[in-house]
Structure formats: structure tokens, C-alpha cells
Write a protein that holds these residues in place. Structure first.
Motif, PDB file in Angstrom:
ATOM      1  N   ALA A   7       0.869  -1.195  -0.108  1.00  0.00           N
ATOM      2  CA  ALA A   7       0.107   0.061  -0.270  1.00  0.00           C
ATOM      3  C   ALA A   7       0.945   1.179  -0.150  1.00  0.00           C
ATOM      4  CB  ALA A   7      -0.912   0.084   1.187  1.00  0.00           C
ATOM      5  N   SER A   8       2.058   1.069   0.688  1.00  0.00           N
ATOM      6  CA  SER A   8       2.913   2.420   0.591  1.00  0.00           C
ATOM      7  C   SER A   8       3.478   2.669  -0.769  1.00  0.00           C
ATOM      8  CB  SER A   8       4.075   2.143   1.862  1.00  0.00           C
ATOM      9  OG  SER A   8       4.802   3.133   1.714  1.00  0.00           O
ATOM     10  N   ALA A   9       3.925   1.396  -1.348  1.00  0.00           N
ATOM     11  CA  ALA A   9       4.237   1.756  -2.717  1.00  0.00           C
ATOM     12  C   ALA A   9       3.209   2.104  -3.641  1.00  0.00           C
ATOM     13  CB  ALA A   9       5.000   0.188  -3.132  1.00  0.00           C
ATOM     14  N   VAL A  10       2.202   1.717  -3.643  1.00  0.00           N
ATOM     15  CA  VAL A  10       1.278   2.283  -4.462  1.00  0.00           C
ATOM     16  C   VAL A  10       0.787   3.673  -4.196  1.00  0.00           C
ATOM     17  CG1 VAL A  10      -1.193   2.147  -4.877  1.00  0.00           C
ATOM     18  CG2 VAL A  10       0.087  -0.110  -4.828  1.00  0.00           C
TER      19      VAL A  10
ATOM     20  N   THR B 124      -2.842   7.354 -11.464  1.00  0.00           N
ATOM     21  CA  THR B 124      -3.882   8.551 -11.258  1.00  0.00           C
ATOM     22  C   THR B 124      -4.536   7.913  -9.885  1.00  0.00           C
ATOM     23  OG1 THR B 124      -5.535   7.013 -12.263  1.00  0.00           O
ATOM     24  CG2 THR B 124      -4.375   8.624 -13.770  1.00  0.00           C
ATOM     25  N   LEU B 125      -5.553   9.063  -9.575  1.00  0.00           N
ATOM     26  CA  LEU B 125      -6.024   8.874  -8.275  1.00  0.00           C
ATOM     27  C   LEU B 125      -6.958   7.426  -8.411  1.00  0.00           C
ATOM     28  CD1 LEU B 125      -6.764   9.950  -5.362  1.00  0.00           C
ATOM     29  CD2 LEU B 125      -8.595  11.324  -6.312  1.00  0.00           C
ATOM     30  N   GLU B 126      -7.574   7.339  -9.262  1.00  0.00           N
ATOM     31  CA  GLU B 126      -8.736   6.200  -9.419  1.00  0.00           C
ATOM     32  C   GLU B 126      -7.957   4.900  -9.573  1.00  0.00           C
ATOM     33  OE1 GLU B 126      -8.735   8.841 -11.858  1.00  0.00           O
ATOM     34  OE2 GLU B 126     -10.417   9.771 -11.007  1.00  0.00           O
ATOM     35  N   GLU B 127      -6.660   5.004 -10.189  1.00  0.00           N
ATOM     36  CA  GLU B 127      -5.912   3.807 -10.188  1.00  0.00           C
ATOM     37  C   GLU B 127      -5.241   3.379  -8.846  1.00  0.00           C
ATOM     38  OE1 GLU B 127      -3.439   3.246 -14.226  1.00  0.00           O
ATOM     39  OE2 GLU B 127      -2.982   5.222 -13.056  1.00  0.00           O
ATOM     40  N   VAL B 128      -4.961   4.517  -7.940  1.00  0.00           N
ATOM     41  CA  VAL B 128      -4.376   4.184  -6.515  1.00  0.00           C
ATOM     42  C   VAL B 128      -5.647   3.586  -5.746  1.00  0.00           C
ATOM     43  CG1 VAL B 128      -3.554   5.550  -4.625  1.00  0.00           C
ATOM     44  CG2 VAL B 128      -2.763   6.197  -6.858  1.00  0.00           C
TER      45      VAL B 128
ATOM     46  N   ARG C  30      -6.232   0.124  -6.744  1.00  0.00           N
ATOM     47  CA  ARG C  30      -5.125  -0.935  -6.311  1.00  0.00           C
ATOM     48  C   ARG C  30      -5.291  -0.846  -4.866  1.00  0.00           C
ATOM     49  NH1 ARG C  30       0.141  -0.570 -10.025  1.00  0.00           N
ATOM     50  NH2 ARG C  30      -0.888  -0.395 -12.148  1.00  0.00           N
ATOM     51  N   LEU C  31      -5.507   0.039  -4.146  1.00  0.00           N
ATOM     52  CA  LEU C  31      -5.639  -0.139  -2.550  1.00  0.00           C
ATOM     53  C   LEU C  31      -6.665  -0.971  -1.993  1.00  0.00           C
ATOM     54  CD1 LEU C  31      -4.801   3.662  -1.540  1.00  0.00           C
ATOM     55  CD2 LEU C  31      -3.412   1.492  -1.329  1.00  0.00           C
ATOM     56  N   THR C  32      -7.669  -0.920  -2.925  1.00  0.00           N
ATOM     57  CA  THR C  32      -8.853  -1.913  -2.724  1.00  0.00           C
ATOM     58  C   THR C  32      -8.494  -3.179  -2.683  1.00  0.00           C
ATOM     59  OG1 THR C  32     -10.483  -0.172  -3.495  1.00  0.00           O
ATOM     60  CG2 THR C  32     -11.256  -2.433  -3.592  1.00  0.00           C
ATOM     61  N   HIS C  33      -7.624  -3.412  -3.824  1.00  0.00           N
ATOM     62  CA  HIS C  33      -7.168  -4.824  -4.204  1.00  0.00           C
ATOM     63  C   HIS C  33      -6.039  -5.273  -2.994  1.00  0.00           C
ATOM     64  CE1 HIS C  33      -9.356  -5.503  -7.863  1.00  0.00           C
ATOM     65  NE2 HIS C  33      -9.064  -4.534  -8.320  1.00  0.00           N
ATOM     66  N   VAL C  34      -5.285  -4.274  -2.606  1.00  0.00           N
ATOM     67  CA  VAL C  34      -4.047  -4.574  -1.670  1.00  0.00           C
ATOM     68  C   VAL C  34      -4.858  -4.903  -0.201  1.00  0.00           C
ATOM     69  CG1 VAL C  34      -2.381  -3.436  -0.140  1.00  0.00           C
ATOM     70  CG2 VAL C  34      -2.530  -3.065  -2.326  1.00  0.00           C
ATOM     71  N   TYR C  35      -5.917  -4.298   0.279  1.00  0.00           N
ATOM     72  CA  TYR C  35      -6.443  -4.930   1.497  1.00  0.00           C
ATOM     73  C   TYR C  35      -7.484  -5.901   1.226  1.00  0.00           C
ATOM     74  CZ  TYR C  35      -4.209  -0.549   3.246  1.00  0.00           C
ATOM     75  OH  TYR C  35      -3.258   0.270   3.814  1.00  0.00           O
ATOM     76  N   ALA C  36      -7.828  -6.213   0.168  1.00  0.00           N
ATOM     77  CA  ALA C  36      -8.405  -7.667  -0.282  1.00  0.00           C
ATOM     78  C   ALA C  36      -7.625  -8.615  -0.424  1.00  0.00           C
ATOM     79  CB  ALA C  36      -9.389  -7.134  -1.393  1.00  0.00           C
ATOM     80  N   ALA C  37      -6.358  -8.608  -0.677  1.00  0.00           N
ATOM     81  CA  ALA C  37      -5.582  -9.770  -0.969  1.00  0.00           C
ATOM     82  C   ALA C  37      -5.408 -10.803   0.076  1.00  0.00           C
ATOM     83  CB  ALA C  37      -4.121  -9.219  -1.559  1.00  0.00           C
TER      84      ALA C  37
ATOM     85  N   ALA D 269       2.108  -9.026  -5.222  1.00  0.00           N
ATOM     86  CA  ALA D 269       3.201  -8.698  -6.030  1.00  0.00           C
ATOM     87  C   ALA D 269       2.665  -8.306  -7.480  1.00  0.00           C
ATOM     88  CB  ALA D 269       3.958  -9.981  -6.293  1.00  0.00           C
ATOM     89  N   ALA D 270       1.549  -8.702  -7.904  1.00  0.00           N
ATOM     90  CA  ALA D 270       0.840  -8.474  -9.315  1.00  0.00           C
ATOM     91  C   ALA D 270       0.346  -6.963  -9.427  1.00  0.00           C
ATOM     92  CB  ALA D 270      -0.385  -9.381  -9.475  1.00  0.00           C
ATOM     93  N   LEU D 271       0.181  -6.433  -8.078  1.00  0.00           N
ATOM     94  CA  LEU D 271      -0.435  -4.922  -7.922  1.00  0.00           C
ATOM     95  C   LEU D 271       0.826  -3.751  -8.391  1.00  0.00           C
ATOM     96  CD1 LEU D 271      -2.827  -5.288  -5.052  1.00  0.00           C
ATOM     97  CD2 LEU D 271      -3.306  -4.985  -7.696  1.00  0.00           C
ATOM     98  N   THR D 272       2.140  -4.415  -8.020  1.00  0.00           N
ATOM     99  CA  THR D 272       3.304  -3.385  -8.423  1.00  0.00           C
ATOM    100  C   THR D 272       4.390  -3.941  -9.170  1.00  0.00           C
ATOM    101  OG1 THR D 272       4.459  -4.423  -6.517  1.00  0.00           O
ATOM    102  CG2 THR D 272       2.912  -2.796  -5.786  1.00  0.00           C
ATOM    103  N   THR D 273       3.949  -5.006 -10.160  1.00  0.00           N
ATOM    104  CA  THR D 273       4.932  -5.271 -11.098  1.00  0.00           C
ATOM    105  C   THR D 273       5.332  -4.072 -12.206  1.00  0.00           C
ATOM    106  OG1 THR D 273       3.005  -6.201 -12.327  1.00  0.00           O
ATOM    107  CG2 THR D 273       4.183  -7.706 -10.962  1.00  0.00           C
ATOM    108  N   ASP D 274       4.266  -3.353 -12.412  1.00  0.00           N
ATOM    109  CA  ASP D 274       4.510  -2.184 -13.441  1.00  0.00           C
ATOM    110  C   ASP D 274       5.182  -0.925 -12.891  1.00  0.00           C
ATOM    111  OD1 ASP D 274       2.328  -1.655 -11.936  1.00  0.00           O
ATOM    112  OD2 ASP D 274       1.308  -0.646 -13.799  1.00  0.00           O
TER     113      ASP D 274
END
Length: 138
Positions: free
Chosen positions: A17-20, A30-34, A37-44, A51-56
């Protein structure tokens, strides 16, 4: 075949989450992407999902070592303290000698400079030897 996925801990989620959030503040996301991704981070549930959320995103640069001559380094190494005491004593002695002789040109600047360089190199070698994974030459 068994599933060998590793469950994600709260610390793993916070790190990602900190990296995102950092990527968002740098303008990489963008704000929407953040938010997405944060929604997916806390649901992971598993680390591979994180790892898939920060590969790019680019990896952060490794921390560079700071200035090697610190109070902590002086506390850990008595030889460094002794070297500092010798540099200060010789510097004071040279400046006093210059002042007593009344010389116009400030010649102690050159030996004091080289004494300071020797102290800096000594501290740098000590800090290099303390780093994990470095071989100590004998």
C-alpha cells in the motif's frame, strides 16, 4: 497437486500500500488507479496477489550509506575515536604554531586538510567493513 501459496500478512499489505501511494504521489498512477489498487491490496489474501499490484511500478532505489563519520561510528570504534583525537590535536598544534610564529600565509590548512581526509577514509573503510555481505580483507 497442493497449492503452495503464501498468505499475506498485514505488514505485507502495508508495504505494498505504501508503494502504491508513493507511486500515486509521484504521478505514476492516477487517483482512480491508486484507489482501485488499494482496494485490491487490502482484499488480497496471498502474497502473489500483492506482487501483481506493483509489477509495473519501478523498484525503490536501495538506501545509500550516509556520512561514515557519525557519533554512533565513533562510539563503536575506539580506533576511530583515537584517530579523531590525533587529527584535532595536530590541527590545534599546527594552528597555534602558525599563530605564534606570526606567519602571514596560513600554511596549516594543507596538513589539516590531509589529516581530515585520512580520518574520512578511515571512517569510510570501517563503514564498508560493517556492511552485511562484504568480505573483510586481511
Amino acid at each position: 497437486m497442493e497449492d503452495h501459496r503464501i498468505r499475506a500478512a498485514d505488514a505485507d499489505r502495508e508495504r505494498v500500500a505504501s508503494a502504491v501511494q508513493t507511486a500515486g504521489s509521484e504521478g505514476r498512477l492516477t487517483l482512480e488507479e491508486v484507489e482501485e489498487r488499494l482496494t485490491h491490496v487490502y482484499a488480497a489474501r496471498f502474497t502473489d496477489e500483492l506482487a501483481a499490484l506493483t509489477t509495473d511500478l519501478p523498484r525503490p532505489a536501495p538506501p545509500r550509506p550516509g556520512f561514515p563519520l557519525t557519533r554512533a561510528a565513533l562510539r563503536r570504534h575506539p580506533a576511530l575515536r583515537l584517530h579523531l583525537a590525533v587529527v584535532v590535536a595536530l590541527g590545534v598544534l599546527l594552528v597555534v604554531r602558525w599563530a605564534v610564529l606570526g606567519a602571514g600565509f596560513f600554511w596549516p590548512a594543507f596538513p589539516v586538510f590531509w589529516l581530515a581526509v585520512s580520518l574520512f577514509v578511515h571512517a569510510r573503510v570501517r563503514s564498508f567493513r560493517e556492511r552485511p555481505g562484504t568480505a573483510v580483507p586481511y
